[in-house]
Every structure is written in C-alpha cells, then in structure tokens.
Design a protein around this motif. Structure first.
Motif, PDB file in Angstrom:
ATOM      1  N   ILE A  46       0.832  -1.208   0.000  1.00 44.29           N
ATOM      2  CA  ILE A  46       0.000   0.000   0.000  1.00 44.29           C
ATOM      3  C   ILE A  46       0.866   1.258   0.000  1.00 44.29           C
ATOM      4  CG2 ILE A  46      -1.694   1.312   1.334  1.00 44.29           C
ATOM      5  CD1 ILE A  46      -2.820  -1.438   2.255  1.00 44.29           C
ATOM      6  N   GLY A  47       1.791   1.335   0.941  1.00 49.89           N
ATOM      7  CA  GLY A  47       2.694   2.488   0.976  1.00 49.89           C
ATOM      8  C   GLY A  47       3.586   2.569  -0.250  1.00 49.89           C
ATOM      9  N   ALA A  48       3.964   1.404  -0.783  1.00 48.13           N
ATOM     10  CA  ALA A  48       4.827   1.399  -1.959  1.00 48.13           C
ATOM     11  C   ALA A  48       4.114   2.005  -3.163  1.00 48.13           C
ATOM     12  CB  ALA A  48       5.275  -0.030  -2.267  1.00 48.13           C
ATOM     13  N   GLU A  49       2.823   1.695  -3.309  1.00 49.28           N
ATOM     14  CA  GLU A  49       2.074   2.261  -4.437  1.00 49.28           C
ATOM     15  C   GLU A  49       1.903   3.774  -4.289  1.00 49.28           C
ATOM     16  OE1 GLU A  49       1.370   1.116  -7.210  1.00 49.28           O
ATOM     17  OE2 GLU A  49       1.687  -1.034  -6.931  1.00 49.28           O
ATOM     18  N   VAL A  50       1.762   4.260  -3.075  1.00 47.01           N
ATOM     19  CA  VAL A  50       1.703   5.716  -2.875  1.00 47.01           C
ATOM     20  C   VAL A  50       3.044   6.341  -3.250  1.00 47.01           C
ATOM     21  CG1 VAL A  50       1.420   7.562  -1.172  1.00 47.01           C
ATOM     22  CG2 VAL A  50      -0.106   5.577  -1.122  1.00 47.01           C
ATOM     23  N   GLU A  51       4.129   5.713  -2.873  1.00 46.66           N
ATOM     24  CA  GLU A  51       5.449   6.276  -3.180  1.00 46.66           C
ATOM     25  C   GLU A  51       5.684   6.370  -4.682  1.00 46.66           C
ATOM     26  OE1 GLU A  51       9.679   5.964  -1.047  1.00 46.66           O
ATOM     27  OE2 GLU A  51       8.984   4.063  -1.893  1.00 46.66           O
TER      28      GLU A  51
END
Length: 449
Positions: free
Chosen positions: A402-407
């Motif tokens: 999830i955080g990786a896709e935001v980054e």
C-alpha cells in the motif's frame, strides 16, 4: 480515627501524559494520594506481547521516568501512589520502582503489586460469548494474545492497609484506582453501594486528569481556556459521605468549572443510571455541581446499586496489518490532483492483487474526518491537501504494498506531489466478554526498596 477529608490527585490520564503536572501536585497540593491512570483498552494486549518476548518487560514504558520524577517529593510529603502502570507485569514494575527508590536515596518504601487480572486460561476454558460482536471467544482462534479482567478496588485498599506506600496494578476499573484509597481511608464497607457509587463519580471525574481542567475542552471564542501549555491536573478533597470539592494548584494553567465537570462526567458513559463497574453499579443521574470559588467545584450526589455478578474481560488478539501511505499536493487544482492520486492507487492495488479487508482513501483537509460527502466548492478552493491511503490486510507483504504504491506516485502520478510517508504496523484489536467474578482471583505481593 477516620480522617475528615482525603486529598487525592490525578497524575496522568493515559500512558504518554505530561509528567510535570503530577510533580506540581505532589509538591504543592498537599495530597494524601496520587493516582496515575495509564492503561488503555489495547495497551495491556500490546504489553502482554512485549512480556512474551521478555519476561521482565510488559509494564508501562514511561514507568521509570514518571516515578523518578515524583518519588522524591511524594516521599518527602507523605503522598502514597496508586497506579495501573503494571500493565501486563505488575510484579516486574514493582521491582523496577524499588530500584528507582533506592537510586533516589529512598530505601524502605513498601511497594505492593496487585495480581490476578490475567484470566486467559479461564476465558479459554469457559469460552464465553463476545458482548461487542457475534460469536464466542473460540471464534478468535489462535490470534488471542491476552485476556484481562477488570478488577475492583478491594485489593488496592488491602494493599494500602498492609502499609504500601506505592500500589501497582494491572487491569482494574479506572475509577477503582481512586476508590481503593477512599475505601481504605474511610473504612467503607464493600457493600455500601451508595457510598461506592458516589466515590465512582469522583473517580470517573478524575481518571482522565487534564480533561477535567480544560484539556479536550477548549474551543476558541466559544469555550476559552488559558494556559493549556502548562495545564494543571485536578485533585479532589473527598469527605467520608462521598461528596468532594474539586480543585487544581493555584497559578497552574487550565480551567475547572461546572462545564468542564459536566463534560467529563458524561465522557464514555453509556447509561448514566447504570454505569457498570467491578465495585458497584453506579448511578450518575442526580450528580450536582456548584462553583464555590475560582477553579473550585463542589460535587455531590450520585448513588449505586449492587455490583454486577460478572466482570468485563478485555481480550487482545492479532487482527492483521495496516499499511499506509501519504503524499501532499499544493497550489491550484490540489484537490483534483489528490483525487486522481487516490484513484490511481485504488486501481493499482486491484491490478496487483493486493487484498484488503478494509481500505480508506481520503484527502486530509477535505474528507478524512468529515465524511458527509464531497463539497465541490471546498475542493475547488483548497490550496493544499494530503492524500492518504490506509488498508488492513492479512499479510505483512500486502500491507507494505500500500505504501509502496503511494510512493510510486512521485513519478507515476499527478504533478507536484511531495512529502511521501509510508508505514506498516501490526494490528492488536480488542474484543470483550463477561466472566463470573469468582474466576478472577486477586492477590497481593509486597516488597521494599
């Protein structure tokens, strides 16, 4: 001879609370007792997990700093301390406090640890129904971390009668931390429901500390409170009939008024005529407040009926992981770019097969808290927003995605994004059940510094 009035102060309303107001109380408020209420619903489950990794851990992480700050003045002024900072390991907490006392040059302090709230084996054997959702305890499966019953005030009173200068508990009813000293000081009977109900009013008012003196109250221009940066914590001058006068140290910040008392009285109350506690079924419906001076409020009334036959048990269990990512957009069209960013992440999670049990996509400043729906005018006029994506997953790997896709929005999303943060945490959730009180067996151990 019974004392005419007992002064009891609130030194903390949660684990990370400020320490200076408690020091101010023990130095200037002429207290008999100081109470630190530091144990939230999920805290003890997380403390049990810490204890599994280290048998000497599991107590409040701020115990050393808090006791190191207050013990010298408390010992000098004869203030006895009661706290639930023992969390999942009151015995180890008592040993640490003994060491702190020795380091501070205070040998001979008698310290009591109240045990018996850990009822995991009894709960697993009884398999009672859950009271906050369908199902039984067994439906939580192997994810259960802890089960702790809310004990009452009697073991605290017994520890004080045994000469303890410091009493450290695990899970107890929050007002019980204040009832224990009052039962001991006034020699109240354990079945004097009217007195215990009135004392529960006092304990409930004090248990959140600064909330009674203007914390979580201020609303500029509507409810003004000065000096919040050095908010003073409250104390109560309690009489043997269960009435009290509430106050704070002169010159400290904050505000103590009928209004602050009313808000705190209603805080977290479901049925004011039947506030279920391990010591009494308290009735708050005829409580009266009267301002009798600056930052001084008299409280009277309240009552009680027979205590419940069952004790509430908080059951901590693992409930997966939460992955989160945030990114900011500013300038013209900020909200529109933020919305586009959220939709990109939503689609990416679906395309890459990231399964979520819950997913939240919001613009902080627009709809992160206010969920009444989009306001086109507000969005068009927004000069800055922060897009936030958070999801609960069964696996750590999925949560990290999830955080990786935001980054990746830095180079694969709308222009002008910046300030990305990403995090993952394991979820410790809480369920509740009821257990016959005879299955929770309190005990007390004593030691000296």
């Amino acid at each position: 001879m019974k004392p005419p009035v007992i002064r009891i102060g609130a030194g903390a309303g949660y684990s990370g609370d400020r320490i200076e107001p408690a020091v101010e109380l023990v130095e200037k408020a002429r207290l008999d007792y100081l109470v630190f209420e530091c144990l939230a619903e999920r805290t003890i489950a997380m403390s049990q997990a810490a204890r599994r990794n280290d048998p000497d851990a599991g107590y409040d992480p701020h115990l050393y700093d808090r006791m190191r700050a207050v013990l010298p003045a408390a010992a000098r002024n004869g203030v006895r301390i009661v706290t639930n900072m023992g969390a999942a390991n009151p015995r180890a907490a008592a040993q640490l406090v003994a060491r702190i006392a020795r380091e501070a040059g205070l040998p001979g302090l008698r310290i009591a640890a109240v045990l018996g709230d850990d009822v995991l084996e009894s709960v697993l054997a009884a398999d009672p129904p859950l009271i906050d959702r369908p199902g039984r305890v067994s439906d939580l499966g192997d994810s259960i971390v802890s089960a702790n019953a809310y004990l009452g005030a009697e073991p605290i009173a017994q520890a004080l009668a045994g000469g303890a200068a410091i009493v450290i508990t695990g899970r107890v009813g929050d007002p019980a931390l204040f009832l224990g000293p009052l039962i001991h000081a006034f020699q109240w009977r354990a079945d004097d429901w009217a007195l215990l109900g009135r004392a529960t009013v006092i304990g409930h008012l004090l248990e959140c500390a600064g909330q009674l003196t203007g914390g979580y109250f201020a609303d500029p221009g509507i409810k003004d409170v000065s000096g919040l940066a050095r908010l003073g914590f409250p104390f109560a001058e309690v009489s043997a009939d269960g009435s009290a006068v509430l106050g704070k140290v002169a010159g400290s910040g904050g505000k103590l008024s009928v209004a602050t008392c009313k808000e705190q009285l209603l805080y977290e109350i479901l049925d004011p005529a039947a506030y279920l506690q391990p010591d009494v079924t308290a009735d708050f419906t005829d409580v009266h407040f009267e301002e009798i001076g600056p930052d001084r409020v008299a409280v009277s009334g309240g009552g009680g009926r027979r205590r419940p036959a069952m004790l509430k048990v908080s059951i901590g269990y693992g409930d997966g992981f939460i992955g989160e990512g945030q990114i900011s957009y500013a300038g013209p069209g900020a909200a529109a770019r933020g919305r586009l960013a959220l939709e990109i992440v939503r689609e990416r999670l679906a395309l890459t097969g990231v399964e979520t049990q819950e997913l939240s996509l919001s613009l902080i400043g627009i709809d992160a808290v206010d969920r009444r729906g989009a306001d086109p005018a507000a969005e068009a006029g927004a000069r800055e927003v922060r897009a936030r994506v958070a999801g609960r997953t069964r696996s750590l790997r999925a949560a990290k995605r999830i955080g990786a896709e935001v980054e990746t929005l830095y180079t694969n999303g709308p222009f002008g994004g910046g300030g990305v943060t990403r995090s993952v945490r394991e979820v410790t959730a809480v369920a509740s059940a009821l257990l016959p009180r005879e299955l929770a067996r309190p005990s007390i151990t004593f030691g000296e510094a």
